[in-house]
Structure formats: C-alpha cells, structure tokens
Design a protein around this motif. Structure first.
Motif, PDB file in Angstrom:
ATOM      1  N   ILE A   1       4.208   9.015   1.453  1.00  0.00           N
ATOM      2  CA  ILE A   1       3.441   8.523   2.546  1.00  0.00           C
ATOM      3  C   ILE A   1       2.191   7.925   2.020  1.00  0.00           C
ATOM      4  CG2 ILE A   1       1.930   9.174   4.661  1.00  0.00           C
ATOM      5  CD1 ILE A   1       4.094  11.595   4.878  1.00  0.00           C
ATOM      6  N   LEU A   2       1.641   8.345   1.227  1.00  0.00           N
ATOM      7  CA  LEU A   2       0.334   7.876   0.725  1.00  0.00           C
ATOM      8  C   LEU A   2       0.582   6.458  -0.167  1.00  0.00           C
ATOM      9  CD1 LEU A   2      -2.633   7.981  -0.182  1.00  0.00           C
ATOM     10  CD2 LEU A   2      -2.089   9.552  -2.239  1.00  0.00           C
ATOM     11  N   GLU A   3       1.632   6.405  -0.865  1.00  0.00           N
ATOM     12  CA  GLU A   3       2.137   5.275  -1.583  1.00  0.00           C
ATOM     13  C   GLU A   3       2.272   4.251  -0.645  1.00  0.00           C
ATOM     14  OE1 GLU A   3       5.380   5.922  -3.882  1.00  0.00           O
ATOM     15  OE2 GLU A   3       4.238   6.853  -5.706  1.00  0.00           O
ATOM     16  N   CYS A   4       3.079   4.397   0.415  1.00  0.00           N
ATOM     17  CA  CYS A   4       3.229   3.460   1.560  1.00  0.00           C
ATOM     18  C   CYS A   4       2.004   2.922   2.353  1.00  0.00           C
ATOM     19  CB  CYS A   4       4.132   3.802   2.607  1.00  0.00           C
ATOM     20  SG  CYS A   4       5.748   3.006   2.966  1.00  0.00           S
ATOM     21  N   VAL A   5       0.841   3.930   2.483  1.00  0.00           N
ATOM     22  CA  VAL A   5      -0.314   3.641   3.278  1.00  0.00           C
ATOM     23  C   VAL A   5      -1.150   2.822   2.238  1.00  0.00           C
ATOM     24  CG1 VAL A   5      -2.484   4.379   4.315  1.00  0.00           C
ATOM     25  CG2 VAL A   5      -0.078   5.368   4.706  1.00  0.00           C
ATOM     26  N   LEU A   6      -1.199   3.275   0.883  1.00  0.00           N
ATOM     27  CA  LEU A   6      -2.000   2.364   0.062  1.00  0.00           C
ATOM     28  C   LEU A   6      -1.362   0.995  -0.264  1.00  0.00           C
ATOM     29  CD1 LEU A   6      -2.970   5.168  -2.738  1.00  0.00           C
ATOM     30  CD2 LEU A   6      -4.404   4.283  -0.728  1.00  0.00           C
ATOM     31  N   GLU A   7      -0.337   0.776  -0.259  1.00  0.00           N
ATOM     32  CA  GLU A   7       0.285  -0.579  -0.139  1.00  0.00           C
ATOM     33  C   GLU A   7       0.072  -1.524   0.878  1.00  0.00           C
ATOM     34  OE1 GLU A   7       2.144  -3.157  -2.664  1.00  0.00           O
ATOM     35  OE2 GLU A   7       2.016  -0.935  -3.092  1.00  0.00           O
ATOM     36  N   CYS A   8      -0.090  -0.787   2.011  1.00  0.00           N
ATOM     37  CA  CYS A   8      -0.487  -1.540   3.338  1.00  0.00           C
ATOM     38  C   CYS A   8      -2.133  -1.715   3.227  1.00  0.00           C
ATOM     39  CB  CYS A   8      -0.314  -0.897   4.596  1.00  0.00           C
ATOM     40  SG  CYS A   8       1.424  -0.862   5.105  1.00  0.00           S
ATOM     41  N   LYS A   9      -2.694  -1.093   2.668  1.00  0.00           N
ATOM     42  CA  LYS A   9      -4.285  -1.184   2.409  1.00  0.00           C
ATOM     43  C   LYS A   9      -4.557  -2.229   1.462  1.00  0.00           C
ATOM     44  CE  LYS A   9      -8.572   1.361   1.084  1.00  0.00           C
ATOM     45  NZ  LYS A   9      -8.904   0.394   0.037  1.00  0.00           N
ATOM     46  N   LYS A  10      -3.627  -2.443   0.348  1.00  0.00           N
ATOM     47  CA  LYS A  10      -3.740  -3.614  -0.622  1.00  0.00           C
ATOM     48  C   LYS A  10      -3.510  -4.781  -0.017  1.00  0.00           C
ATOM     49  CE  LYS A  10      -1.665  -2.631  -4.639  1.00  0.00           C
ATOM     50  NZ  LYS A  10      -0.609  -2.478  -5.695  1.00  0.00           N
ATOM     51  N   ASP A  11      -2.377  -4.858   0.910  1.00  0.00           N
ATOM     52  CA  ASP A  11      -2.079  -6.179   1.619  1.00  0.00           C
ATOM     53  C   ASP A  11      -3.272  -6.486   2.348  1.00  0.00           C
ATOM     54  OD1 ASP A  11       0.379  -6.516   0.335  1.00  0.00           O
ATOM     55  OD2 ASP A  11       1.533  -5.712   2.085  1.00  0.00           O
ATOM     56  N   HIS A  12      -3.829  -5.413   3.268  1.00  0.00           N
ATOM     57  CA  HIS A  12      -4.961  -5.827   3.963  1.00  0.00           C
ATOM     58  C   HIS A  12      -5.728  -6.267   3.273  1.00  0.00           C
ATOM     59  CE1 HIS A  12      -8.554  -4.747   6.315  1.00  0.00           C
ATOM     60  NE2 HIS A  12      -8.097  -4.871   7.485  1.00  0.00           N
ATOM     61  N   ASP A  13      -6.517  -5.773   2.338  1.00  0.00           N
ATOM     62  CA  ASP A  13      -7.563  -6.211   1.433  1.00  0.00           C
ATOM     63  C   ASP A  13      -7.273  -7.812   0.878  1.00  0.00           C
ATOM     64  OD1 ASP A  13      -8.660  -3.946   1.760  1.00  0.00           O
ATOM     65  OD2 ASP A  13      -8.169  -3.156  -0.053  1.00  0.00           O
ATOM     66  N   ARG A  14      -5.977  -8.036   0.605  1.00  0.00           N
ATOM     67  CA  ARG A  14      -5.732  -9.325   0.233  1.00  0.00           C
ATOM     68  C   ARG A  14      -5.907 -10.340   1.213  1.00  0.00           C
ATOM     69  NH1 ARG A  14      -1.539 -12.053   1.171  1.00  0.00           N
ATOM     70  NH2 ARG A  14      -0.378 -10.122   1.903  1.00  0.00           N
ATOM     71  N   MET A  15      -5.336  -9.993   2.612  1.00  0.00           N
ATOM     72  CA  MET A  15      -5.751 -10.707   3.666  1.00  0.00           C
ATOM     73  C   MET A  15      -7.093 -11.068   4.184  1.00  0.00           C
ATOM     74  SD  MET A  15      -2.499  -9.085   5.947  1.00  0.00           S
ATOM     75  CE  MET A  15      -3.273  -9.821   7.605  1.00  0.00           C
ATOM     76  N   MET A  16      -7.882 -10.049   3.816  1.00  0.00           N
ATOM     77  CA  MET A  16      -9.380 -10.325   4.156  1.00  0.00           C
ATOM     78  C   MET A  16      -9.849 -11.073   3.277  1.00  0.00           C
ATOM     79  SD  MET A  16      -9.774  -8.719   7.061  1.00  0.00           S
ATOM     80  CE  MET A  16      -8.241  -9.270   7.388  1.00  0.00           C
ATOM     81  N   ARG A  17      -9.440 -11.007   1.836  1.00  0.00           N
ATOM     82  CA  ARG A  17     -10.162 -11.807   0.913  1.00  0.00           C
ATOM     83  C   ARG A  17      -9.651 -13.577   1.366  1.00  0.00           C
ATOM     84  NH1 ARG A  17      -8.607  -7.686  -2.656  1.00  0.00           N
ATOM     85  NH2 ARG A  17      -6.673  -9.190  -3.418  1.00  0.00           N
ATOM     86  N   GLU A  18      -8.620 -13.491   1.510  1.00  0.00           N
ATOM     87  CA  GLU A  18      -7.916 -14.932   1.760  1.00  0.00           C
ATOM     88  C   GLU A  18      -8.554 -15.548   3.085  1.00  0.00           C
ATOM     89  OE1 GLU A  18      -3.917 -14.534   2.330  1.00  0.00           O
ATOM     90  OE2 GLU A  18      -3.276 -14.446   0.166  1.00  0.00           O
ATOM     91  N   ARG A  19      -8.957 -14.544   3.994  1.00  0.00           N
ATOM     92  CA  ARG A  19      -9.840 -15.090   5.392  1.00  0.00           C
ATOM     93  C   ARG A  19     -11.082 -15.264   5.040  1.00  0.00           C
ATOM     94  NH1 ARG A  19      -8.907 -11.572  10.497  1.00  0.00           N
ATOM     95  NH2 ARG A  19      -6.924 -11.960  10.080  1.00  0.00           N
ATOM     96  N   THR A  20     -11.512 -14.519   4.093  1.00  0.00           N
ATOM     97  CA  THR A  20     -13.124 -14.926   3.823  1.00  0.00           C
ATOM     98  C   THR A  20     -13.278 -16.283   3.016  1.00  0.00           C
ATOM     99  OG1 THR A  20     -13.610 -12.675   3.551  1.00  0.00           O
ATOM    100  CG2 THR A  20     -15.376 -14.141   2.350  1.00  0.00           C
ATOM    101  N   MET A  21     -12.269 -16.471   2.023  1.00  0.00           N
ATOM    102  CA  MET A  21     -12.115 -17.836   1.088  1.00  0.00           C
ATOM    103  C   MET A  21     -12.058 -18.974   2.170  1.00  0.00           C
ATOM    104  SD  MET A  21      -9.499 -18.706  -1.734  1.00  0.00           S
ATOM    105  CE  MET A  21      -8.241 -18.628  -0.820  1.00  0.00           C
ATOM    106  N   LEU A  22     -10.799 -18.727   3.223  1.00  0.00           N
ATOM    107  CA  LEU A  22     -10.757 -19.898   4.062  1.00  0.00           C
ATOM    108  C   LEU A  22     -11.860 -20.151   4.886  1.00  0.00           C
ATOM    109  CD1 LEU A  22      -7.143 -18.941   5.165  1.00  0.00           C
ATOM    110  CD2 LEU A  22      -7.763 -20.653   3.880  1.00  0.00           C
ATOM    111  N   GLN A  23     -12.809 -19.063   5.407  1.00  0.00           N
ATOM    112  CA  GLN A  23     -13.860 -19.304   6.144  1.00  0.00           C
ATOM    113  C   GLN A  23     -15.073 -19.911   5.290  1.00  0.00           C
ATOM    114  OE1 GLN A  23     -14.396 -18.811   9.579  1.00  0.00           O
ATOM    115  NE2 GLN A  23     -16.266 -19.775   9.071  1.00  0.00           N
ATOM    116  N   LYS A  24     -15.082 -19.662   4.335  1.00  0.00           N
ATOM    117  CA  LYS A  24     -15.872 -20.431   3.131  1.00  0.00           C
ATOM    118  C   LYS A  24     -15.576 -21.800   3.067  1.00  0.00           C
ATOM    119  CE  LYS A  24     -18.997 -21.090  -0.005  1.00  0.00           C
ATOM    120  NZ  LYS A  24     -20.093 -20.862   0.184  1.00  0.00           N
ATOM    121  N   GLN A  25     -14.315 -22.064   2.990  1.00  0.00           N
ATOM    122  CA  GLN A  25     -13.954 -23.455   2.776  1.00  0.00           C
ATOM    123  C   GLN A  25     -14.212 -24.350   3.883  1.00  0.00           C
ATOM    124  OE1 GLN A  25      -9.905 -22.983   1.750  1.00  0.00           O
ATOM    125  NE2 GLN A  25     -10.256 -22.710  -0.418  1.00  0.00           N
TER     126      GLN A  25
END
Length: 501
Positions: free
Chosen positions: A112-136
């Motif tokens: 369960i923990l591995e699955c949730v942490l994998e989703c957390k990693k995906d979420h963090d990546r999406m937020m970074r991409e969104r921040t970068m796109l907003q900056k651009q």
C-alpha cells in the motif's frame, strides 16, 4: 501536505489502511473514509484530494464509475484501484482513464505504501511541470506584450511601412499564419476604463487564465484582440455584452471581426488609432500611455541607425536621451522597442534572458532606478553589438564551437586551436584577446554562467548539480556555485529564488 481519500465498502479495510501507516511521516493527510463511490465523489468535489485509493466494487457507485465521473472534471487526481483477484478486467478498464496503480486484495502495508508513494512521486512531477509551464507562459506573455506594444508604437512614430516594422519582431511573434479575433467596444468613457479592466481581469483569470489578451484604448473606444481559439471568442463576446459599469449611462456597443493573421489585423486598424493624440496600451490590464514624443523618437531613430552602421560613439548620446525622459510609461515603451530591435540581430543574446529583463523592467516603478537599469542594459547591448561587428571569422568559429560544446568540462582554447582550428594556440590566444578585449577563460566563464541562467529560467526546479553538468562544471558543483556567485553576486539557489516573483 498531500491529501489522501480512502473509499471501500468494508469498514475494517478502510479504517485499517488509514491507521496501519503513519501517513504524516510521508507528508500525507488522510482527509476522509468513504463507504461507497457516491460519498467519495461528493468529498472529491468538496476537498479536491490529490490521491484516491478506491475499491473497484462498491454499492451505489463503483470505483470504476467514480473514476469515470472524476475524469470528466478538471480535478487532477492520482487514483489507486483496490481490487479482488477476479476483478482484474475492471482494473484494466480503469487504465483507459489514466489510472496507473492498482492493488490486489489481500495486500500488506508495504504494498500500500509503495503504491501511494509512487502516486505522490507522479503528483510532485506534475506540479513541477505545471510550475515550469506557468513560468514559461509568464515569460512568453510578457515578451508578446512588449512586442505588440513596440509594433504599435513604431506604427505611430516611425516613417516606415508595417511590412518594414514587423521585420524587426518576426522572431518573437507569428504575424502571418495565426488567426486573431478583434473586439471593438464602443462608448467606453476613459473614467470607466479602470472599472472595465478590473471586471475583464477577474473574468479572464477565472475562465481563461492561459489566454493572452491585447488591448488598445483611444477616445471612448477599446480594441481587444486575441488569438482565435475554439469557444473563447464567443465566451468573451457574451461577457462584453453583459458588462455593467457604475459610472456610465450609455450601454457599450460590441463589434467583433475575425482576421486571418496579426499583420492584417494591425494593417486594418493602426490607421484608425493614429488620429488620436493619446493612445493607451493595455499590458496585463495595466494602462500604459503612448505619447507623441516625436522629437525624442526621431533622435533615437537617427542614432540607432548610426549605431547599426558601426558608429559606437553614438551610444553615449542615446544614453543621455534615455536619462532625459521623465515619463515612466513612455520610457518603458521606447526601451522595449529599442532593445527588441538591438537583440534581434545578435547571436549572443538569449530571447529568454531578454524576456526576463523586460519583465523586471515592467515591474520597476521608480523612475530614477528605471533610468539606471535602462542605461546600464543599453550600454551592455551596445558593447555586445560592437564586439560582434568587429570579430574575425576565426573568433566567430571559436564562439560557435564554445556554444555547441559548453557542457564539455575539459573545454580549453588549446583543445579548440589544435583539434578544430589547427592553428598554434599562442597565436589564437593573442588574437582572441586583441579582438575581444578579454581572455578566453573569462569568455568561457561568462558563457557558462549565461547558459546556466537560461537553463534555470527554463526550469527552476532543475537541481543545481544538473545545471552544473550542462554547462561543463559537472565534475565540481561546488566550484560552479562559487563561480556563479563571483559572476552574478548571488548563489544559484538565490538566483532561482529571485525568479519566483
């Protein structure tokens, strides 16, 4: 802290999952336990969780139904499917909706923990991409506003045709193939303009945050234009028809027209606005007055042509004129146009770097500070243009080689001279210093720091050690940080923070 929602029709399962793991340790908060999809859907609408762990089969609304419904909204959620052995086909269908994770019952704490942490990693990546796109987007938005206002200013004040004017700016904006939509808003009194712009700003930020609007105001008439986008033009037309202004007695009249290109739009409308003594350009809903400073503009034009011809002595005269301008809006407008032209023919200037500087200029509200900022930048650009005009083909080859091999940590003038130019390194070194006025090591350092600043601006989330690698300092990130601070006065980390405005 990320928000986790757990949905399962078996109470013991949802409560066990919520308690068996110390979620706060992983910066995750369990915001709700739901016994079916309907409860989960309502909570999703209210709380907007980041991760939803849901059973695939539940009464009322199944987990699959829940995923289908949420998929139709714009809520960014990472789903984890909890399924029994015989329900894998349901889980496979969920994958069509972008679900990447599923757990097979029975599952343990680690899974369960591995699955949730994998989703957390995906979420963090999406937020970074969104921040970068907003900056651009912010940089792109700022650059385009500077370009359009500069073109309008040139149309009003330069003795050139529109065809000649747009040649200076074509590297920044598509004038020829992208369609635009223009709205004329009639009977808009100047005193009501701030209220009108505030209502427009609220509407755009809520409904069309990633759409770039351009506006020009002349006596009682507002011109609003934007790129053609499906649905947006009809939406903005309906908004404009229903604007109510407290200080006006006459209702607004709206007229809109499609244009196949920005150049045709400008060609069709600049003559109409040139009749007015005051033209107001709307930059990010802020009103900038374009004044008819004919004498100043004429002088700048004449001196700029001399500068282009290689007469570097005229730089001081241009700087003196810039310092003599006391209208802050006019100074910004004039400088924006001048610098865009000066950089358009330079191979040593980055559009990202210029966009960054123009954004800082627009935010400067103190006239004296702005003058210092403008004159310093002008002298820098003049120096670059003079250097570029005087260098020999051999030095141009060195510039080109450095640009394409900057990530090579072993890059030296000796390597370039012997393996690329096939010329004695001592001769190349003396020639480089004579033509550029600096040692090769100084030039290489300046290029590495300039490239690093460009990479940071494109992706502020990129680790400093990765930036160091891309500019040839990967074998010693600490040295890169010291070098960066020596050149700029601040560390790479502080520079990243300075871009957060």
């Amino acid at each position: 802290m990320l928000k986790l929602l757990i949905a399962d029709d078996e109470r013991i399962i949802r409560e066990t999952i919520s308690k068996i793991i110390d979620w706060k340790k992983y910066d995750i908060e369990v915001i709700g336990l739901c016994k079916n999809g309907i409860e989960a859907y309502d909570m999703i609408l209210d709380e907007s969780p980041d991760i939803v762990l849901t059973d695939i089969r539940m009464p009322g609304m199944s987990g699959l139904d829940l995923i289908r419904e949420v998929h139709q909204t714009d809520i960014p959620i990472q789903f984890i499917i909890l399924s029994g052995y015989g329900e894998f086909e349901y889980a496979k269908e969920a994958m069509h909706y972008g679900v990447k994770q599923y757990l097979l019952k029975p599952c343990n704490e680690t899974q369960i923990l591995e699955c949730v942490l994998e989703c957390k990693k995906d979420h963090d990546r999406m937020m970074r991409e969104r921040t970068m796109l907003q900056k651009q987007f912010t940089l792109y938005d700022g650059m385009l506003h500077n370009v359009i206002s500069s073109v309008i200013n040139d149309c009003l004040n330069e003795k050139q045709s529109l065809d000649e004017i747009v040649l200076h700016y074509e590297q920044y904006v598509d004038f020829h193939t992208t369609g635009y939509h223009l709205f004329y808003v009639y009977y808009l009194e100047f005193d009501s303009l701030p209220e009108f712009l505030q209502q427009l700003k609220v509407y755009v930020e809520k409904e069309m945050s990633q759409v770039i609007f351009y506006g020009i105001y002349v006596k009682n008439t507002f011109l609003l234009f934007l790129q053609n986008s499906s649905g947006f033009c009809e939406n903005i037309h309906n908004f404009l028809k229903n604007v109510h202004l407290s200080g006006q007695k006459v209702s607004l009249e709206i007229q809109d027209t499609n244009y196949p290109s920005l150049k045709i739009l400008l060609s069709d409308n600049t003559d109409r606005i040139m009749r007015f003594p005051m033209i107001y350009y709307i930059n990010h809903f802020h009103v900038t007055a374009i004044c008819n400073y004919d004498r100043v503009i004429f002088q700048i034009q004449q001196l700029y042509q001399r500068l282009r011809g290689g007469d570097s002595e005229k730089s001081d005269q241009v700087a003196e004129i810039l310092r003599g301008i006391d209208n802050i809006d006019f100074l910004k407008q004039l400088v924006s146009s001048l610098f865009l032209k000066m950089s358009s023919n330079s191979q040593m200037l980055s559009p990202v770097g210029l966009a960054e500087w123009l954004t800082q200029m627009e935010n400067e509200e103190n006239l004296d500070s702005l003058k210092d900022m403008v004159v310093n930048k002008f002298m820098e650009l003049s120096s670059i243009r003079e250097t570029e005009a005087s260098i020999s083909p051999m030095i141009s080859q060195i510039y080109s080689y450095v640009d394409t091999h900057l990530e090579d940590s072993s890059l030296t003038l000796k390597q370039i001279a012997e393996n690329y130019l096939f010329i004695n390194v001592d001769y190349v070194s003396k020639k480089f210093y004579k033509e550029t006025g600096q040692k090769f090591s100084q030039y290489l350092t300046a290029m590495r720091i300039a490239r690093a600043k460009q990479l940071i601006a494109q992706n502020p989330e990129e680790p400093v050690k990765n930036i160091a690698e891309q500019v040839g300092c990967g074998n010693n990130p600490q040295y890169f940080s010291q070098l960066f601070k020596k050149q700029t006065g601040i560390t790479p980390t502080d520079y990243i923070a300075s871009l957060g405005h």
